[in-house]
Design a protein around this motif. Structure first.
Motif, PDB file in Angstrom:
ATOM      1  N   ILE A   6      -7.690   4.564  -2.058  1.00 54.62           N
ATOM      2  CA  ILE A   6      -7.655   3.663  -3.204  1.00 54.62           C
ATOM      3  C   ILE A   6      -9.096   3.285  -3.542  1.00 54.62           C
ATOM      4  O   ILE A   6      -9.868   2.891  -2.663  1.00 54.62           O
ATOM      5  CB  ILE A   6      -6.816   2.414  -2.902  1.00 54.62           C
ATOM      6  CG1 ILE A   6      -5.369   2.829  -2.573  1.00 54.62           C
ATOM      7  CG2 ILE A   6      -6.830   1.450  -4.083  1.00 54.62           C
ATOM      8  CD1 ILE A   6      -4.496   1.677  -2.103  1.00 54.62           C
TER       9      ILE A   6
ATOM     10  N   LEU B 173      -7.265  -3.827  -1.414  1.00 50.90           N
ATOM     11  CA  LEU B 173      -6.614  -2.592  -1.006  1.00 50.90           C
ATOM     12  C   LEU B 173      -7.570  -1.409  -0.923  1.00 50.90           C
ATOM     13  O   LEU B 173      -7.283  -0.421  -0.250  1.00 50.90           O
ATOM     14  CB  LEU B 173      -5.488  -2.237  -1.985  1.00 50.90           C
ATOM     15  CG  LEU B 173      -4.170  -3.008  -1.851  1.00 50.90           C
ATOM     16  CD1 LEU B 173      -3.211  -2.589  -2.942  1.00 50.90           C
ATOM     17  CD2 LEU B 173      -3.547  -2.788  -0.483  1.00 50.90           C
ATOM     18  N   SER B 174      -8.691  -1.497  -1.595  1.00 48.99           N
ATOM     19  CA  SER B 174      -9.564  -0.332  -1.762  1.00 48.99           C
ATOM     20  C   SER B 174     -10.158   0.167  -0.448  1.00 48.99           C
ATOM     21  O   SER B 174     -10.437  -0.591   0.470  1.00 48.99           O
ATOM     22  CB  SER B 174     -10.691  -0.651  -2.745  1.00 48.99           C
ATOM     23  OG  SER B 174     -11.418  -1.779  -2.308  1.00 48.99           O
TER      24      SER B 174
ATOM     25  N   GLN C   7      -7.003   3.360 -11.222  1.00 51.49           N
ATOM     26  CA  GLN C   7      -7.266   4.658 -10.599  1.00 51.49           C
ATOM     27  C   GLN C   7      -7.303   5.779 -11.645  1.00 51.49           C
ATOM     28  O   GLN C   7      -8.201   6.619 -11.637  1.00 51.49           O
ATOM     29  CB  GLN C   7      -6.174   4.939  -9.556  1.00 51.49           C
ATOM     30  CG  GLN C   7      -6.486   6.077  -8.592  1.00 51.49           C
ATOM     31  CD  GLN C   7      -6.978   5.608  -7.226  1.00 51.49           C
ATOM     32  OE1 GLN C   7      -7.551   4.529  -7.121  1.00 51.49           O
ATOM     33  NE2 GLN C   7      -6.786   6.402  -6.207  1.00 51.49           N
TER      34      GLN C   7
ATOM     35  N   GLY D 165      -2.387  -1.106  -9.231  1.00 54.04           N
ATOM     36  CA  GLY D 165      -3.641  -0.620  -9.783  1.00 54.04           C
ATOM     37  C   GLY D 165      -3.696   0.836 -10.163  1.00 54.04           C
ATOM     38  O   GLY D 165      -4.763   1.452 -10.128  1.00 54.04           O
TER      39      GLY D 165
ATOM     40  N   TRP E 223       1.485   3.427  -3.137  1.00 49.69           N
ATOM     41  CA  TRP E 223       0.455   4.349  -3.623  1.00 49.69           C
ATOM     42  C   TRP E 223       0.726   5.775  -3.154  1.00 49.69           C
ATOM     43  O   TRP E 223       0.639   6.723  -3.938  1.00 49.69           O
ATOM     44  CB  TRP E 223      -0.921   3.896  -3.140  1.00 49.69           C
ATOM     45  CG  TRP E 223      -1.441   2.710  -3.879  1.00 49.69           C
ATOM     46  CD1 TRP E 223      -1.092   1.406  -3.695  1.00 49.69           C
ATOM     47  CD2 TRP E 223      -2.395   2.715  -4.943  1.00 49.69           C
ATOM     48  NE1 TRP E 223      -1.783   0.599  -4.570  1.00 49.69           N
ATOM     49  CE2 TRP E 223      -2.587   1.370  -5.340  1.00 49.69           C
ATOM     50  CE3 TRP E 223      -3.121   3.726  -5.579  1.00 49.69           C
ATOM     51  CZ2 TRP E 223      -3.462   1.017  -6.357  1.00 49.69           C
ATOM     52  CZ3 TRP E 223      -4.009   3.372  -6.591  1.00 49.69           C
ATOM     53  CH2 TRP E 223      -4.168   2.031  -6.973  1.00 49.69           C
TER      54      TRP E 223
ATOM     55  N   ALA F 272     -11.968   1.266  -6.015  1.00 52.19           N
ATOM     56  CA  ALA F 272     -12.272   0.154  -6.923  1.00 52.19           C
ATOM     57  C   ALA F 272     -13.642   0.396  -7.532  1.00 52.19           C
ATOM     58  O   ALA F 272     -14.427   1.200  -7.028  1.00 52.19           O
ATOM     59  CB  ALA F 272     -12.244  -1.174  -6.174  1.00 52.19           C
TER      60      ALA F 272
ATOM     61  N   ALA G  92      -1.706  -7.927  -8.518  1.00 53.70           N
ATOM     62  CA  ALA G  92      -2.878  -7.052  -8.557  1.00 53.70           C
ATOM     63  C   ALA G  92      -4.020  -7.767  -7.838  1.00 53.70           C
ATOM     64  O   ALA G  92      -4.642  -8.673  -8.378  1.00 53.70           O
ATOM     65  CB  ALA G  92      -3.259  -6.743 -10.005  1.00 53.70           C
ATOM     66  N   ASP G  93      -4.278  -7.374  -6.608  1.00 52.05           N
ATOM     67  CA  ASP G  93      -5.254  -8.097  -5.795  1.00 52.05           C
ATOM     68  C   ASP G  93      -6.640  -8.033  -6.429  1.00 52.05           C
ATOM     69  O   ASP G  93      -7.096  -6.997  -6.892  1.00 52.05           O
ATOM     70  CB  ASP G  93      -5.284  -7.546  -4.374  1.00 52.05           C
ATOM     71  CG  ASP G  93      -5.781  -6.116  -4.294  1.00 52.05           C
ATOM     72  OD1 ASP G  93      -5.093  -5.231  -4.830  1.00 52.05           O
ATOM     73  OD2 ASP G  93      -6.853  -5.881  -3.708  1.00 52.05           O
TER      74      ASP G  93
ATOM     75  N   ARG H  50       0.814  -1.205   0.000  1.00 53.01           N
ATOM     76  CA  ARG H  50       0.000   0.000   0.000  1.00 53.01           C
ATOM     77  C   ARG H  50       0.854   1.265   0.000  1.00 53.01           C
ATOM     78  O   ARG H  50       0.460   2.293  -0.562  1.00 53.01           O
ATOM     79  CB  ARG H  50      -0.934  -0.013   1.215  1.00 53.01           C
ATOM     80  CG  ARG H  50      -1.943   1.118   1.192  1.00 53.01           C
ATOM     81  CD  ARG H  50      -2.841   1.129   2.414  1.00 53.01           C
ATOM     82  NE  ARG H  50      -3.756   2.250   2.313  1.00 53.01           N
ATOM     83  CZ  ARG H  50      -4.971   2.181   1.784  1.00 53.01           C
ATOM     84  NH1 ARG H  50      -5.425   1.035   1.329  1.00 53.01           N
ATOM     85  NH2 ARG H  50      -5.743   3.245   1.708  1.00 53.01           N
TER      86      ARG H  50
ATOM     87  N   SER I  33     -10.897  -5.791  -9.147  1.00 54.09           N
ATOM     88  CA  SER I  33      -9.508  -5.351  -9.044  1.00 54.09           C
ATOM     89  C   SER I  33      -9.367  -4.332  -7.926  1.00 54.09           C
ATOM     90  O   SER I  33     -10.246  -3.483  -7.723  1.00 54.09           O
ATOM     91  CB  SER I  33      -9.053  -4.727 -10.369  1.00 54.09           C
ATOM     92  OG  SER I  33      -9.148  -5.661 -11.421  1.00 54.09           O
ATOM     93  N   SER I  34      -8.269  -4.413  -7.190  1.00 52.57           N
ATOM     94  CA  SER I  34      -8.026  -3.600  -5.985  1.00 52.57           C
ATOM     95  C   SER I  34      -9.091  -3.846  -4.924  1.00 52.57           C
ATOM     96  O   SER I  34      -9.299  -3.022  -4.032  1.00 52.57           O
ATOM     97  CB  SER I  34      -7.965  -2.102  -6.318  1.00 52.57           C
ATOM     98  OG  SER I  34      -6.837  -1.798  -7.105  1.00 52.57           O
TER      99      SER I  34
END
Length: 380
Positions: A121, A163-164, A91, A87, A43, A123, A208-209, A40, A159-160
């Motif tokens: 972040i 992390l989002s 974004q 990602g 970013w 998504a 890429a989670d 993270r 995607s993301s």
């Protein structure tokens, strides 16, 4: 072939992007691949040097800069440096259009500073277990209850997703109206009832989670509606061309990296007393791929110019997406073949490029869907 779409200011941005990826991303490729998620912290480092959310107005930390050439450069340098997927494209290429173009002033003040800095972040949740390319067939609902929407449903391939901090969720606010009853609702990921399911174990793009998401009576303020109620489908259709162009740019950049690695390998790898590139069959294969890459680059560059001019149509974007990704796969697969047995060994970058390339023909709309869109425009 020399490209003619860039200005001097783009060269400076390219240097910044390349230095960033070489320093902050490429050294962590193996680590992030093994973890199935990127760090993270990368970013906020990207945000600090202006690599995120430049479309946002200056008052929120952006540059008020709408120029898709910068999007292309960031993608190209990620691939050129051998960095794994982070990602940033999601974004910048996809979500900026929603976060900048569809939000109210109050929403901009809430979300854009973090969007630009990398602290927020975002998504977008479209696909569902029972509805992929068919956006009108989604079953996630958002029922109005006073000053709140109550969301119920499930999403997948997001995607993301792990992390989002904010998920732009596609839901039906009027289930009886079909695609005319779809809305976009931003859900903070700490909202009660929202949860993340398993982290999907994919063939490629492992860093890429990608997650499954669940909504169980998630109460979201109506002030989190993005765009107009029941106009979400049209908002999505308006923004899909830029998303598909972004995928096409990834295709070109990935194919370029594969060819560069293969040319180097063909010079250094020897068989029967000479570099394998000296064999006519291999030399011709590389020549064929290089020419196809040049053609693909010209096609995609023209689409970048068109999106900057506000002229890129949905059919043109669909054509760029399907043709570039199909050509990418052809090139990358051939490059792996030229590496022989070493191409099948994961420690070689070409193996990762090959794995990562396969999904390009699926997400953002499959090749078959893209061809159908073009065919319909022709009256069929």
């Amino acid at each position: 072939m020399r490209r003619k779409i860039f200005e001097p200011e783009h060269a400076q941005f390219r240097e910044t992007a390349r230095d960033f990826f070489l320093k902050e991303c490429a050294p962590h490729a193996a680590e992030w691949e093994a973890a199935g998620i990127s760090d993270r912290a990368v970013w906020t480092k990207a945000g600090a040097i202006g690599l995120l959310g430049w479309e946002a107005p200056e008052q929120y930390g952006g540059l008020d800069l709408k120029d898709f050439r910068y999007n292309a450069i960031l993608t190209e340098e990620m691939h050129a440096t051998g960095s794994v997927g982070v990602g940033f494209g999601l974004q910048n290429d996809i979500l900026s259009s929603y976060m900048v173009g569809l939000t109210t002033d109050e929403q901009k003040a809430r979300w854009l500073p973090g969007f630009v800095s990398g602290d927020l972040i975002v998504a977008i949740a479209m696909s569902e277990p029972g509805a992929g390319s068919d956006l009108a067939g989604i079953s996630t609902t958002a029922r109005r209850d006073g000053d709140y929407y109550v969301l119920n449903g499930a999403k997948t391939f997001i995607s993301s997703g792990y992390l989002s901090d904010l998920v732009l969720t596609v839901a039906k606010t009027d289930p009886a109206a079909g695609h005319r009853g779809v809305s976009l609702i931003a859900v903070e990921t700490d909202t009660p009832g929202f949860s993340r399911g398993r982290k999907l174990d994919k063939i490629g793009q492992k860093s890429a989670d990608t997650a499954e998401l669940s909504y169980q009576d998630v109460r979201v303020p109506v002030t989190n509606l993005v765009g107009e109620e029941n106009r979400g489908f049209y908002h999505l259709m308006r923004n899909l061309p830029a998303e598909r162009l972004g995928i096409a740019i990834h295709a070109v950049a990935s194919a370029r990296r594969a060819i560069e690695l293969t040319v180097e390998y063909a010079h250094n790898r020897k068989a029967f007393g000479q570099p394998i590139g000296n064999f006519q069959v291999n030399r011709h294969a590389i020549a064929d791929m290089t020419t196809k890459l040049d053609v693909m680059q010209v096609y995609v560059d023209r689409c970048v110019e068109a999106v900057n001019e506000g002229e890129l149509t949905g059919e043109e974007a669909a054509g760029a997406k399907f043709w570039a990704t199909e050509t990418q796969w052809e090139i990358v697969d051939r490059c792996l073949q030229l590496h022989g047995g070493y191409g099948y060994v994961n420690e070689y970058e070409i193996a990762r490029i090959w794995r990562d390339a396969r999904v390009q023909r699926l997400y953002g709309g499959t090749t078959e869907i893209m061809k159908d869109l073009i065919g319909r425009k022709l009256g069929f």
